[in-house]
Design an enzyme around this catalytic site. Structure first.
Site, PDB file in Angstrom:
ATOM      1  N   GLY A 224       0.820  -1.209   0.000  1.00 44.31           N
ATOM      2  CA  GLY A 224       0.000   0.000   0.000  1.00 44.31           C
ATOM      3  C   GLY A 224       0.849   1.251   0.000  1.00 44.31           C
ATOM      4  O   GLY A 224       2.079   1.213   0.087  1.00 44.31           O
TER       5      GLY A 224
ATOM      6  N   CYS B 198      -7.841  -8.815   5.424  1.00 45.24           N
ATOM      7  CA  CYS B 198      -7.222  -9.334   4.202  1.00 45.24           C
ATOM      8  C   CYS B 198      -7.742 -10.705   3.791  1.00 45.24           C
ATOM      9  O   CYS B 198      -7.767 -11.017   2.600  1.00 45.24           O
ATOM     10  CB  CYS B 198      -5.703  -9.346   4.336  1.00 45.24           C
ATOM     11  SG  CYS B 198      -5.059 -10.446   5.608  1.00 45.24           S
TER      12      CYS B 198
ATOM     13  N   CYS C 134      -2.819 -10.023  14.277  1.00 42.19           N
ATOM     14  CA  CYS C 134      -1.782 -10.101  13.235  1.00 42.19           C
ATOM     15  C   CYS C 134      -0.580  -9.239  13.605  1.00 42.19           C
ATOM     16  O   CYS C 134       0.570  -9.668  13.479  1.00 42.19           O
ATOM     17  CB  CYS C 134      -2.372  -9.654  11.893  1.00 42.19           C
ATOM     18  SG  CYS C 134      -1.220  -9.771  10.516  1.00 42.19           S
TER      19      CYS C 134
ATOM     20  N   GLY D 217       4.331   1.438   8.198  1.00 40.78           N
ATOM     21  CA  GLY D 217       3.531   2.573   7.739  1.00 40.78           C
ATOM     22  C   GLY D 217       2.351   2.878   8.632  1.00 40.78           C
ATOM     23  O   GLY D 217       1.430   3.595   8.220  1.00 40.78           O
TER      24      GLY D 217
END
Length: 381
Positions: free
Chosen positions: A28, A215, A118, A142
Site C-alpha cells: 500500500g 485481508c 496479526c 507505515g
C-alpha cells in the site's frame, strides 16, 4: 564510533548509510512511502512483504492487504527506489495465529479483531525477529501512530491525524518491541501528505486506494469464511427476547454481532430490538431494547500495560478508554486484578460492548497510549 555521534532521524547514533532498516511493506501507499523516504535519506533499507494467505485466490480482489497484487506493488516500489525486497511465506503462521482464532471466536459468540492479533503475533513478533536476523538496527512500518521518547524510554502515542490514528490496533505492542520499532508517518497531519510524498518519489502506488477489508475476508463476508473453516457453523436457531420468548428464527449465530439492529427479520414488534447477547451453545440470538445494551463494567484479560509504574501497583487508574476502534476515548477507571487482568468501570455507559473486542487505555491528558486488554465475557450490568 565517536561518543558524540549525533542521532539520525530514526534516533540512532549512526550515519544513515550505516543504519539498516527493515521496512514491513504491505504494497500500500503508507508503507511504500516509509521505504522510499528512508531510502532517499540514505538508509540501508530492506523491504519485506509477508505472504499471509493463498494470494492466488485473491488476485482479483480489491480492498485487502497482502494479496498477490500487493506483493507485486511492493516489489515495484523497491525497484523504483533501488533497495532489496523479499517476500516471506507466513501462510501457516498466519492461519494458526490469526485465522483459526478468528473462526473460533465467532463461533463462541465473540466479535474478534484479527488485525490486532496479526500485529501482535505475526508482524511484531515473527517479522520483527526476522528483521533482527537480518542484522537490522530497527524495523519501520507505515502505521499511523507515534513513538516518542519519555523519561523512562520510548512511549506509544496517538497519531498526529486523529482520523488516521491506529492506536486501537496496536495496543498490544510491548515496551521491548517499541524500542525496536519506528513509525515515520505517525506525525503527519493528513493522508494527503502521505500521497503527496508518494507522488514526489514517483511511486507506482501513489493513487492506490486504501485497504478496507480484513485481508482474508473477501468483501467483508465474515460468515462465508467461517462456514468454510468450520462446516456447520451456520446452523439455524431461535431469536428470543430477554425473557426467553421465541420471536423468530435466525440463519446462524455467526451472522450476528452485539448491538446489531438491522437484518433480524422480526419487525412489527413495536420498539426497535437489538442483539444484546449471543449464546452459541443453545444457538440462540438474544434481543432486547437499546437500554439493555448499556454497559458500565468491562472485564479484561491479556492486558498489555505501557504505563511507567506496574499496573498492579495501584488499586485504581484514572484513564480514558476506547471499547471500539470507531469510538472516541471516554473517561474510565481501571481496577487491576493482576498484571494482566482488570475490571474497567466506564464513567458513562457504552452500548454494544462485545467480547472479543479490545479496550484500549489512554492517558487522561495528552496523546499517550497506556496499553489495553481484551474484553472477554458477556455483557455486565
Amino acid at each position: 564510533m565517536a561518543l558524540d555521534q549525533p542521532l539520525n532521524s530514526l534516533g540512532l547514533p549512526k550515519a544513515p548509510a550505516d543504519t539498516r532498516v527493515v521496512v514491513a511493506m504491505s504494497g500500500g501507499v503508507d508503507s511504500s512511502v516509509v521505504a522510499a523516504m528512508l531510502a532517499e535519506e540514505g538508509y540501508d533499507v530492506v523491504g519485506v512483504t509477508l505472504q499471509l494467505y493463498d494470494h492466488g485466490a485473491a488476485l482479483a480482489k480489491k480492498g485487502a492487504c497482502c494479496a498477490g497484487r500487493d506483493i507485486h506493488d511492493a516489489r515495484r516500489v523497491a525497484e523504483t527506489m533501488g533497495f532489496p525486497h523479499y517476500v516471506l511465506d507466513y501462510e501457516n503462521t498466519f492461519r494458526e495465529a490469526v485465522i483459526e482464532e478468528f473462526a473460533d471466536a465467532y463461533l463462541a459468540g465473540a466479535t474478534p479483531v484479527p488485525c490486532i492479533r496479526c500485529n501482535e503475533r505475526v508482524k511484531f513478533k515473527d517479522l520483527l525477529a526476522t528483521a533482527k536476523d537480518l542484522e537490522a538496527d530497527c524495523m519501520a512500518t507505515g502505521h499511523y501512530i507515534q513513538r516518542k521518547m519519555g523519561a523512562l524510554g520510548p512511549e506509544l502515542h496517538m497519531a498526529g491525524d486523529p482520523n488516521r490514528d491506529q492506536s486501537y490496533f496496536l495496543f498490544s505492542t510491548t515496551a521491548e518491541q517499541l524500542a525496536y520499532l519506528r513509525f515515520p508517518l505517525g506525525h503527519l497531519a493528513s493522508k494527503a501528505e502521505t500521497r503527496a510524498l508518494a507522488a514526489r518519489y514517483g511511486l507506482p502506488v501513489a493513487d492506490k486506494p486504501d485497504s478496507q477489508d480484513i485481508c482474508f475476508v473477501p468483501n467483508g463476508n465474515y460468515a462465508a469464511v467461517i462456514e468454510k473453516l468450520r462446516p456447520g457453523a451456520a446452523d439455524p436457531g431461535e431469536i428470543v427476547d430477554l425473557s426467553g420468548r421465541v420471536l423468530g428464527t435466525h440463519r446462524g449465530v455467526i451472522h450476528y454481532t452485539i448491538g446489531q439492529r438491522k437484518g433480524l427479520g422480526i419487525g412489527g414488534l413495536g420498539d426497535p430490538l437489538y442483539v444484546v447477547k449471543l449464546d452459541p451453545d443453545s444457538r440462540r440470538v438474544i434481543v432486547g431494547p437499546k437500554e439493555a445494551l448499556s454497559t458500565r463494567t468491562v472485564p479484561l484479560r491479556e492486558i498489555n500495560w505501557l504505563g511507567d509504574a506496574p499496573l498492579a501497583s495501584r488499586a485504581e487508574w484514572q484513564v480514558n478508554v476506547k471499547v471500539r476502534s470507531t469510538r472516541p476515548p471516554r473517561p474510565a477507571v481501571i481496577r487491576p486484578l493482576s498484571e494482566t487482568e482488570a475490571e474497567v468501570e466506564l464513567l458513562s455507559p457504552e452500548d454494544g460492548v462485545s467480547p472479543g473486542q479490545a479496550c484500549v487505555f489512554y492517558a487522561p491528558e495528552g496523546s499517550r497510549v497506556l496499553g489495553g486488554g481484551w474484553i472477554w465475557k458477556g455483557r455486565q450490568a
